[in-house]
Design an enzyme around this catalytic site. Structure first.
Site, PDB file in Angstrom:
ATOM      1  N   SER A 181       0.843  -1.204   0.000  1.00  0.00           N
ATOM      2  CA  SER A 181       0.000   0.000   0.000  1.00  0.00           C
ATOM      3  C   SER A 181       0.880   1.257   0.000  1.00  0.00           C
ATOM      4  CB  SER A 181      -0.962  -0.053   1.183  1.00  0.00           C
ATOM      5  OG  SER A 181      -1.976   0.905   1.046  1.00  0.00           O
ATOM      6  N   ASP A 219      -7.177   8.453  -2.136  1.00  0.00           N
ATOM      7  CA  ASP A 219      -7.871   9.175  -1.069  1.00  0.00           C
ATOM      8  C   ASP A 219      -7.278  10.537  -0.752  1.00  0.00           C
ATOM      9  OD1 ASP A 219      -9.485   6.882  -0.918  1.00  0.00           O
ATOM     10  OD2 ASP A 219      -8.119   6.003   0.522  1.00  0.00           O
ATOM     11  N   HIS A 230      -4.278  -0.757  -4.206  1.00  0.00           N
ATOM     12  CA  HIS A 230      -5.730  -0.821  -3.941  1.00  0.00           C
ATOM     13  C   HIS A 230      -6.521  -0.440  -5.195  1.00  0.00           C
ATOM     14  CE1 HIS A 230      -5.517  -1.176   0.530  1.00  0.00           C
ATOM     15  NE2 HIS A 230      -4.502  -0.341   0.444  1.00  0.00           N
TER      16      HIS A 230
END
Lengths: 223, 223
Positions: free
Chosen positions: A105, A120, A142
């Site tokens: 990640s 995000d 992701h």
């Protein structure tokens, strides 16, 4: 080039525990490495808890974890190291000494050219988006396909990456879906895991790749 | 304080055309205003097309649209203006002269304290996250509830806002779901639209608000 990288899309799959879905790849990757792994927990605010999670997990795999946030240096020194010395040092040790680097990640994002294709909200300001540059392209971990039943009108990951490529001189972006990871050994790159990946290139059609695909050609997308 | 703001979560709802869901509020908001509206299209790369979309829409409502990107200033001057002069000038005209300001999505983000609670990827680097500061709090437009059936493990909007609030001295964040908007007139603030909003406060429970709610107390969350 001695580089050895294992770049994982995500730490936890929907069904499974922390790093469970890539346990085998971690064991293969760190095999024959000395038993101590340096952990960089800066992605989360509660670094003690995050380090404990990693330490417990790696212990079951036979490794001891040292966390940089536990070093005796004062906070200021650690903060400076985080931004400058740490990045330079990681780059040097990975590219020159061949120390294996594993990211998941955020750890995958910071191994690439820049963090422009993280997901995000940018909840914390960073003075630069430049990253460690262990590979000459960007990754979107992701990576998420649009939900055809969704009524939400916010931009999809694909739309954002296309917007990224509207800027000049932007590198290609490898979209790693959850469950997917990239293994880099020297100039060879292989897609591992249980999901497919997508390669977004500026001005070119997006291409899909199956697990097992040879992605070594990505090294030619030089900086 | 003369300030008049209409801060919309999103430009387009799933069912409907550009600005259709807030057409009535736009007409109420700009009523009695002179017929020219200044449009700032910098959120998208193709500013001509975006300006045309806005111009066509506002024409049906009886307004002429000027876009800052069409000014005769050279590109460099516009770029500088975008970062410094434009922000200062917008702030001055809105807070001192009472010129009404309407933002939607990114236009709502930049009207607040900072753009830390915008959504998705930071695909373009900005030297500061500080915004125009027309209100003393932040907004998360396109605010999205977690999908209980989703298997995706990326952070939800709520998780990211909680991470934002782990940092010291961060203002409260008003989560405007799609279809929702905030009307600010002087020191009064009212929630409008067809969906509820959520207020995230540092160290306190999140609170939900129905359309029509008086949110004037937010002015006291001063910096």
């Amino acid at each position: 080039m001695k580089r050895r990288l294992l770049l994982v899309s995500n730490s936890t799959l929907h069904v499974g525990r922390y790093l469970q879905h890539c346990k085998q790849q971690i064991q293969d990757f760190f095999w024959k490495v000395r038993k101590r792994i340096l952990f960089v927990p800066y992605v989360l605010h509660d670094r003690d808890t995050y380090t404990k999670t990693a330490r417990d997990k790696f212990k079951t795999l036979g490794y001891e974890v040292d966390s940089v946030h536990e070093t005796p240096d004062p906070v200021d020194a650690v903060r400076k190291a985080e931004g400058i010395l740490l990045v330079t040092e990681i780059r040097k040790r990975v590219l020159e000494d061949g120390i294996p680097y594993m990211g998941s990640s955020a750890g995958t994002n910071v191994s690439t050219i820049s963090i422009n294709t993280t997901n995000d909200m940018p909840v914390v300001y960073t003075p630069t988006f430049a990253a460690i540059g262990l590979v000459p392209f960007n990754i979107n971990p992701h990576n998420l396909d649009p939900d055809p039943s969704s009524k939400h009108m916010g931009e999809t990951r694909e739309q954002r990456i296309i917007q990224y490529h509207e800027e000049p001189d932007t590198p290609c972006v490898l979209g790693l879906r959850e469950g997917s990871m990239l293994l880099v050994e020297g100039n060879n790159a292989t897609l591992l895991g249980c999901t497919k990946a997508r390669l977004f290139q500026r001005g070119t059609q997006t291409t899909g790749y199956e697990p097992g695909s040879d992605l070594s050609f990505l090294r030619t997308d030089a900086q």
